[in-house]
Write an enzyme that holds these catalytic residues in place. Structure first.
Site, PDB file in Angstrom:
ATOM      1  CG  LEU A  33      53.710  37.619  42.619  1.00 15.05           C
ATOM      2  CD1 LEU A  33      55.081  38.189  42.239  1.00 15.05           C
ATOM      3  CD2 LEU A  33      53.348  36.476  41.660  1.00 15.05           C
ATOM      4  N   GLY A  36      51.071  32.678  44.272  1.00 21.23           N
ATOM      5  CA  GLY A  36      51.369  32.646  42.839  1.00 21.23           C
ATOM      6  C   GLY A  36      52.872  32.724  42.613  1.00 21.23           C
ATOM      7  CG  ASP A  50      46.717  42.020  48.683  1.00 24.18           C
ATOM      8  OD1 ASP A  50      45.498  41.699  48.750  1.00 24.18           O
ATOM      9  OD2 ASP A  50      47.626  41.396  49.236  1.00 24.18           O
ATOM     10  CB  SER A 116      35.400  24.720  45.353  1.00 24.90           C
ATOM     11  OG  SER A 116      35.715  23.495  45.953  1.00 24.90           O
ATOM     12  CE1 TYR A 140      39.024  27.020  48.701  1.00 26.18           C
ATOM     13  CE2 TYR A 140      37.708  25.014  48.696  1.00 26.18           C
ATOM     14  CZ  TYR A 140      38.421  25.971  48.006  1.00 26.18           C
ATOM     15  OH  TYR A 140      38.523  25.905  46.651  1.00 26.18           O
ATOM     16  CE  LYS A 144      37.123  29.232  46.113  1.00 26.75           C
ATOM     17  NZ  LYS A 144      37.727  30.154  45.160  1.00 26.75           N
ATOM     18  NE  ARG A 281      43.363  16.291  53.531  1.00 30.00           N
ATOM     19  CZ  ARG A 281      43.795  16.565  52.306  1.00 30.00           C
ATOM     20  NH1 ARG A 281      45.057  16.848  52.091  1.00 30.00           N
ATOM     21  NH2 ARG A 281      42.967  16.549  51.292  1.00 30.00           N
ATOM     22  N   GLY A 283      37.511  16.904  57.559  1.00 33.76           N
ATOM     23  CA  GLY A 283      36.708  17.490  56.481  1.00 33.76           C
ATOM     24  C   GLY A 283      36.731  16.714  55.175  1.00 33.76           C
TER      25      GLY A 283
END
Ligand code: UFG
Length: 324
Positions: A33, A36, A50, A116, A140, A144, A281, A283
């Site tokens: 959470l 979430g 976690d 992604s 990020y 992935k 922005r 990236g």
């Protein structure tokens, strides 16, 4: 069939939980959470925990015997990942490793992964197919990419079978109006425009109008979150059947510029969108469009809601409801 859904209280996770339950899967949500939201999992089996705590993860696996795992829990902000790569490597890579380690230990062999389009980096060609070279350009995207590499090795070494789903731009909200996007802070284009129209954001800014695109603003392939969710269920079914690891792009091979999105929002809402132009922005790439033939063909996936109008209309219905 009992499925563990990490991050099931998040935006894409919660929509997928709904689709899984429609297809009679038993779902157990595991979510810390941190991003979430409880209101997205009302009435569902939620374990607040976690992934960084390996013992906690093991305990959950021992208590419930899972047939498969869907792994949505992840940090998702490209900008933040530049500023704080350590956080991204820890939260995304190490937590995934804990999950995968437990799967191997407990003999759970089927895994659906939220990957992604960021794994591709700056496109060398469009539409981008799954065999496009992988060259992520931000931390990020790297997380992935590394997790996809881990999956390849876990398949080879331990027989863990996975489907990696490379999302393009998830957008829109549950057509029934029960679920929607609730990011804090919100960084995504469509909710940002809508929150501005609803007076929840002071301004709306367009990041760059000097991209090499027809109107100078960046082009993205927007996919409705319910279509995305359904693809997960199809991928899971296929994985159970074929026991073969695979990778799929999830987009609809249609690009819309930021200004096109703004115009469509004006049409759907009947409101004028005032904006200011800001620098690009960090990236952001000019164009991201998916080649999605593989998902259509191999998963028999038919996106139903991913036209821009329906995406914006469902998102608008949801966001309007949040302020009343
Ligand atoms: N944009 C604006 N103003 C805003 C928000 C976004 O102009 O207020 C622009 C962005 O610069 C970009 C486009 O709108 O050109 C789409 O931006 P989003 O933030 O909605 O989506 P991204 O394409 O940047 O991000 C998507 C996913 C992320 C993921 C990223 C990886 O939504 O979760 O792809 O490539 F990290």
């Amino acid at each position: 069939m009992r499925i563990l859904v990490t991050g099931g209280a998040g935006y894409i996770g919660s929509h997928t939980v709904k689709e899984l339950e429609k297809q009679n899967y038993e779902v157990i949500i595991f979510d810390n959470l941190s991003t979430g939201r409880k209101e997205l999992v009302k009435g569902k089996k939620l374990i607040i925990g976690d992934l960084k705590n390996l013992d906690e993860v093991r305990e959950v696996f021992r208590k419930y015997k899972f047939d498969a795992v869907m792994h949505f829990a992840s940090l998702i902000q490209v900008g933040e990942s530049y500023k704080n790569p350590l956080k991204y490597y820890r939260e995304n890579i190490l937590n995934s490793l804990n999950l995968l380690q437990t799967m191997v230990e407990e003999g759970v062999n089927y895994f659906i992964f939220s990957s992604s389009a960021a794994v591709y980096g700056i496109p060398k060609f469009t539409p981008i197919s799954e065999d496009h070279p992988l060259n992520p350009v931000n931390p990020y995207g790297e997380t992935k990419f590394f997790i996809e590499k881990m999956l390849q090795n876990f398949d080879r070494a331990y027989g863990l079978k996975y489907v990696s789903l490379r999302y393009f731009n998830a957008a829109g909200a549950d057509p029934d109006g029960e679920l929607g996007e609730l990011h804090e802070p919100e960084t995504h284009l469509i909710p940002n425009i809508l929150l501005f129209l609803l007076g929840k954001k002071e301004r709306f800014e367009i990041y760059g109008n000097d991209f090499p695109t027809p109107d100078g603003t960046a082009i993205r392939d927007y996919i409705h979150v319910t279509d995305l969710a359904r693809a997960h269920v199809l991928a899971l079914k296929k994985l159970f059947k074929t026991k073969k690891s695979e990778v799929f792009n999830l987009g609809v091979k249609k690009g819309h510029s930021v200004l096109e999105v703004v115009k469509e929002v004006e049409k759907v809402t009947g409101k004028k969108v005032e904006y200011t132009i800001k620098p690009r922005r960090e990236g952001d790439v000019p164009i991201l469009i998916a080649s999605e033939e593989r998902a259509r063909k191999e998963l028999n996936w038919k996106p139903q809601y991913s036209d821009l109008k329906t995406i914006i209309q469902t998102a608008w219905n949801w966001h309007r409801k949040q302020v009343i």
